[in-house]
Motif scaffolding. Sequence first.
Motif, PDB file in Angstrom:
ATOM      1  N   UNK A 169       0.831  -1.202   0.000  1.00 60.41           N
ATOM      2  CA  UNK A 169       0.000   0.000   0.000  1.00 60.41           C
ATOM      3  C   UNK A 169       0.870   1.259   0.000  1.00 60.41           C
ATOM      4  N   UNK A 170       1.988   1.205   0.730  1.00 59.33           N
ATOM      5  CA  UNK A 170       2.906   2.346   0.756  1.00 59.33           C
ATOM      6  C   UNK A 170       3.565   2.548  -0.598  1.00 59.33           C
ATOM      7  N   UNK A 171       3.861   1.444  -1.271  1.00 58.14           N
ATOM      8  CA  UNK A 171       4.420   1.523  -2.626  1.00 58.14           C
ATOM      9  C   UNK A 171       3.429   2.202  -3.571  1.00 58.14           C
ATOM     10  N   UNK A 172       2.162   1.823  -3.453  1.00 59.00           N
ATOM     11  CA  UNK A 172       1.104   2.439  -4.263  1.00 59.00           C
ATOM     12  C   UNK A 172       0.981   3.923  -3.924  1.00 59.00           C
ATOM     13  N   UNK A 173       1.108   4.247  -2.643  1.00 59.54           N
ATOM     14  CA  UNK A 173       0.999   5.640  -2.205  1.00 59.54           C
ATOM     15  C   UNK A 173       2.090   6.503  -2.814  1.00 59.54           C
ATOM     16  N   UNK A 174       3.341   6.018  -2.753  1.00 65.24           N
ATOM     17  CA  UNK A 174       4.429   6.838  -3.309  1.00 65.24           C
ATOM     18  C   UNK A 174       4.301   6.984  -4.816  1.00 65.24           C
ATOM     19  N   UNK A 175       3.836   5.932  -5.499  1.00 66.18           N
ATOM     20  CA  UNK A 175       3.628   6.025  -6.947  1.00 66.18           C
ATOM     21  C   UNK A 175       2.585   7.087  -7.269  1.00 66.18           C
ATOM     22  N   UNK A 176       1.494   7.079  -6.507  1.00 62.04           N
ATOM     23  CA  UNK A 176       0.430   8.066  -6.712  1.00 62.04           C
ATOM     24  C   UNK A 176       0.944   9.482  -6.452  1.00 62.04           C
ATOM     25  N   UNK A 177       1.748   9.626  -5.404  1.00 63.99           N
ATOM     26  CA  UNK A 177       2.278  10.947  -5.066  1.00 63.99           C
ATOM     27  C   UNK A 177       3.161  11.498  -6.180  1.00 63.99           C
ATOM     28  N   UNK A 178       4.098  10.685  -6.668  1.00 66.65           N
ATOM     29  CA  UNK A 178       5.030  11.181  -7.682  1.00 66.65           C
ATOM     30  C   UNK A 178       4.342  11.397  -9.032  1.00 66.65           C
ATOM     31  N   UNK A 179       3.335  10.579  -9.346  1.00 65.55           N
ATOM     32  CA  UNK A 179       2.575  10.836 -10.569  1.00 65.55           C
ATOM     33  C   UNK A 179       1.807  12.147 -10.446  1.00 65.55           C
ATOM     34  N   UNK A 180       1.179  12.364  -9.300  1.00 66.15           N
ATOM     35  CA  UNK A 180       0.451  13.618  -9.085  1.00 66.15           C
ATOM     36  C   UNK A 180       1.395  14.813  -9.185  1.00 66.15           C
ATOM     37  N   UNK A 181       2.617  14.643  -8.703  1.00 68.37           N
ATOM     38  CA  UNK A 181       3.615  15.715  -8.792  1.00 68.37           C
ATOM     39  C   UNK A 181       3.935  16.028 -10.250  1.00 68.37           C
ATOM     40  N   UNK A 182       4.064  14.978 -11.084  1.00 66.91           N
ATOM     41  CA  UNK A 182       4.314  15.191 -12.509  1.00 66.91           C
ATOM     42  C   UNK A 182       3.171  15.970 -13.133  1.00 66.91           C
ATOM     43  N   UNK A 183       1.940  15.532 -12.875  1.00 66.93           N
ATOM     44  CA  UNK A 183       0.787  16.153 -13.516  1.00 66.93           C
ATOM     45  C   UNK A 183       0.610  17.610 -13.086  1.00 66.93           C
ATOM     46  N   UNK A 184       0.868  17.895 -11.826  1.00 62.10           N
ATOM     47  CA  UNK A 184       0.640  19.247 -11.315  1.00 62.10           C
ATOM     48  C   UNK A 184       1.761  20.218 -11.677  1.00 62.10           C
ATOM     49  N   UNK A 185       2.959  19.702 -11.911  1.00 58.08           N
ATOM     50  CA  UNK A 185       4.106  20.581 -12.183  1.00 58.08           C
ATOM     51  C   UNK A 185       4.592  20.517 -13.627  1.00 58.08           C
ATOM     52  N   UNK A 186       3.906  19.761 -14.489  1.00 52.56           N
ATOM     53  CA  UNK A 186       4.343  19.577 -15.869  1.00 52.56           C
ATOM     54  C   UNK A 186       4.408  20.905 -16.611  1.00 52.56           C
ATOM     55  N   UNK A 187       5.483  21.073 -17.379  1.00 51.73           N
ATOM     56  CA  UNK A 187       5.679  22.273 -18.179  1.00 51.73           C
ATOM     57  C   UNK A 187       5.382  21.965 -19.657  1.00 51.73           C
TER      58      UNK A 187
END
Length: 246
Positions: free
Chosen positions: A82-100
């Motif tokens: 579950x923690x692995x899934x959490x970190x994956x979700x976090x870093x994907x969300x970071x990509x989507x929110x900060x994408x240039x």
Amino acid sequence: MKQFIFVYAIGCYGLFGIVFVWFAAFLLNVGDIRGPAQSPPAIAILVNLTLIAAFGMAHSVMARPAFKRIWIRIIPPAAERATYVLQSSFFLALIFSCWQPIPAVIWDISGPAAWIVYGVFFLGAAIILTSTFLLGHGEFVGLSQAWDNLRGVAEKQPQFRTPFLYRLVRHPLQFGLIVMMTATPVMTAGHLLFVTAMTLYITIGLRLEERALLREFGSDYEDYRRDVPMLIPHPFRRARRRATAE
């Protein structure tokens, strides 16, 4: 603690679902992957590649057996996935929110042909979801581990299985991801950068994953690897190998 781990796993799963929908929206330009430029191209490329590298580093390191052995000394084993899934979700969300965005257009498909492309896009999404259920959706997202822990059931030992799509390609989930990322009626330079970098990461990550699978399943996986392609389906490959052997 067992109840907390189960609730934690449900929360991680809920976030994963939200981020997957965000992923689809991002690729469909709801998240402005093709939006107007916000930075000079060189800065945009650097930022975007850094975001993907951060995702890839965390995703790959946490998937390695050596890391897991150390990690479960810090967190309960039932919460590891579950923690692995959490970190994956976090870093994907970071990509989507900060994408240039880099808006230069590579191709632009319109009319009825665009709907065909959208159809391929949703086919890729269906392949991804189907792949997770074929080998156990609950285990994939960490729910089964938390549920078994709550009930006091011993952890299931991994079994080597190749159901349905896994008979056509060894990694159908990653194949679906590449299809989903690529199938767009409007391809910009920024979107192409995303597809290229993520595909490169997927290819490298699968090489590392296959080493672990070989250690875990031995000759069974070696035979499977000879018969079934890694990423690009080739349904006649096994039959051709058998004919050559005869």
